[in-house]
Design a protein around this motif. Structure first.
Motif, PDB file in Angstrom:
ATOM      1  N   ARG A  14       8.449   0.167   3.780  1.00 54.41           N
ATOM      2  CA  ARG A  14       8.302   1.229   4.769  1.00 54.41           C
ATOM      3  C   ARG A  14       8.048   0.654   6.158  1.00 54.41           C
ATOM      4  O   ARG A  14       7.446  -0.393   6.308  1.00 54.41           O
ATOM      5  N   HIS A  15       8.485   1.398   7.176  1.00 61.67           N
ATOM      6  CA  HIS A  15       8.231   0.982   8.548  1.00 61.67           C
ATOM      7  C   HIS A  15       6.722   0.999   8.809  1.00 61.67           C
ATOM      8  O   HIS A  15       5.993   1.831   8.288  1.00 61.67           O
ATOM      9  N   ARG A  16       6.278   0.107   9.654  1.00 63.99           N
ATOM     10  CA  ARG A  16       4.869   0.063  10.029  1.00 63.99           C
ATOM     11  C   ARG A  16       4.752  -0.424  11.472  1.00 63.99           C
ATOM     12  O   ARG A  16       5.662  -1.052  12.012  1.00 63.99           O
ATOM     13  N   LEU A  20       7.537   1.426  13.134  1.00 64.55           N
ATOM     14  CA  LEU A  20       7.368   2.832  12.779  1.00 64.55           C
ATOM     15  C   LEU A  20       7.409   3.702  14.032  1.00 64.55           C
ATOM     16  O   LEU A  20       8.044   4.761  14.040  1.00 64.55           O
ATOM     17  N   PHE A  68       1.529   7.540  10.675  1.00 64.62           N
ATOM     18  CA  PHE A  68       0.906   6.280  11.067  1.00 64.62           C
ATOM     19  C   PHE A  68      -0.235   5.902  10.128  1.00 64.62           C
ATOM     20  O   PHE A  68      -0.513   4.716   9.920  1.00 64.62           O
ATOM     21  N   ASP A  71      -0.454   4.465   4.128  1.00 58.49           N
ATOM     22  CA  ASP A  71      -0.505   3.060   3.726  1.00 58.49           C
ATOM     23  C   ASP A  71       0.910   2.574   3.416  1.00 58.49           C
ATOM     24  O   ASP A  71       1.578   3.125   2.542  1.00 58.49           O
ATOM     25  N   PRO A  72       1.399   1.535   4.120  1.00 53.09           N
ATOM     26  CA  PRO A  72       2.769   1.070   3.875  1.00 53.09           C
ATOM     27  C   PRO A  72       2.933   0.293   2.575  1.00 53.09           C
ATOM     28  O   PRO A  72       4.053   0.077   2.120  1.00 53.09           O
ATOM     29  N   ASP A  73       1.830  -0.157   1.975  1.00 52.48           N
ATOM     30  CA  ASP A  73       1.931  -0.917   0.726  1.00 52.48           C
ATOM     31  C   ASP A  73       2.266   0.021  -0.433  1.00 52.48           C
ATOM     32  O   ASP A  73       1.663   1.088  -0.577  1.00 52.48           O
TER      33      ASP A  73
END
Length: 281
Positions: A14-16, A20, A68, A71-73
């Protein structure tokens, strides 16, 4: 115990961070436009247009903040029961996003504000104005009403999922695959499944370079009917990747493995399946 095969990843993470923010530029521009337009309408004392526009802009900002904070993990698959058409079954779950009831109720309220404001604007200004000004007012109210209706429909969908006891996600059981998420509840038996693929909606690439937007489970075409036609179109079970908290690469690998290896399906819903998927990554 053999591990599931590990093909090359089809989906990036995922974008972060800045990536993002860059990905959400259109939404940021839309939020600024709505808030600015709403403030201008309030300065002109056009309350029926200013209030809903400010509400829409604020709702967009809240949605961006939630992106935002996500959590991208990826979330690891875990054993969890699922309610199917034939009762509760043990399953291995790949999690979807789950909005809170408060957020869902707020979305419903936002849609109601838009609809009420549109109806009030039509009822007031159509009687007070005439000529060209009346047409612009009616057109603006119709746009406001359509947006409010779409938001209300989305809010009711979110509220239905948020209030359900079943957590949204993709569930792999011994007999079938169950998907409960934005498209509702659907399931497909392994024996009726012909292939597992990935694709974008026709003419669109919603996730951009991250990868395909959909994991597609295609059913087998039904036999030719007595009427002599080519049979019913095959059933498709769709998984929307953007709502997955789990790694779509792991889900795709698991679907391919358990479709090709029926003898391994009895382990679904147990720690053995989680172990296999962890080893296969």
């Amino acid at each position: 115990m053999s591990s599931a095969p590990s093909p090359a990843p089809r989906w990036a993470g995922r974008h972060r961070g800045w990536k993002l923010a860059h990905h959400l530029v259109p939404a940021l521009v839309m939020a600024a436009f709505l808030i600015g337009l709403g403030a201008w309408a309030l300065l002109l004392q056009s309350w029926l247009f200013g209030i809903p526009l400010l509400a829409f802009g604020t709702g967009t900002v809240v949605s961006l903040v939630r992106e935002f904070r996500l959590d991208p993990d990826p979330v690891d698959p875990d054993p969890a029961p699922v309610t199917t058409r034939n009762g509760v079954r043990a399953a291995t779950r790949f999690a979807f996003r789950r909005n809170s009831p408060a957020f869902a109720a707020g979305t419903v309220g936002l849609g109601v504000i838009g609809l009420v404001a549109a109806l009030a604007a039509v009822g007031r200004f159509v009687l007070l104005h005439s000529g060209f000004e009346r047409y612009w007012t009616v057109a603006g109210a119709l746009v406001l009403g359509v947006i409010g209706f779409l938001i209300l429909r989305e809010g009711l969908r979110l509220l239905r999922i948020a209030s359900a006891e079943q957590a949204p996600g993709v569930y792999l059981t011994r007999s079938r695959v169950v998907v409960f998420g934005p498209l509702g509840l659907d399931e497909m038996y392994w024996r009726d499944m012909e292939s597992v693929g990935a694709a974008n909606p026709r003419g669109r690439t919603p996730l951009g370079r991250r990868g395909p937007a959909l994991i597609v489970l295609r059913g087998r075409r039904q036999d030719v009917g007595s009427s002599g036609n080519d049979g019913d179109a095959p059933h498709e079970l769709l998984v929307q990747v953007e709502f997955l908290l789990a790694d779509p690469n792991v889900l795709h690998t698991a679907l391919l493995h358990y479709l090709a290896e029926p003898a391994d399906r009895p382990e679904l819903g147990t720690a053995a399946a989680v172990e296999r998927l962890a080893v296969g990554r």
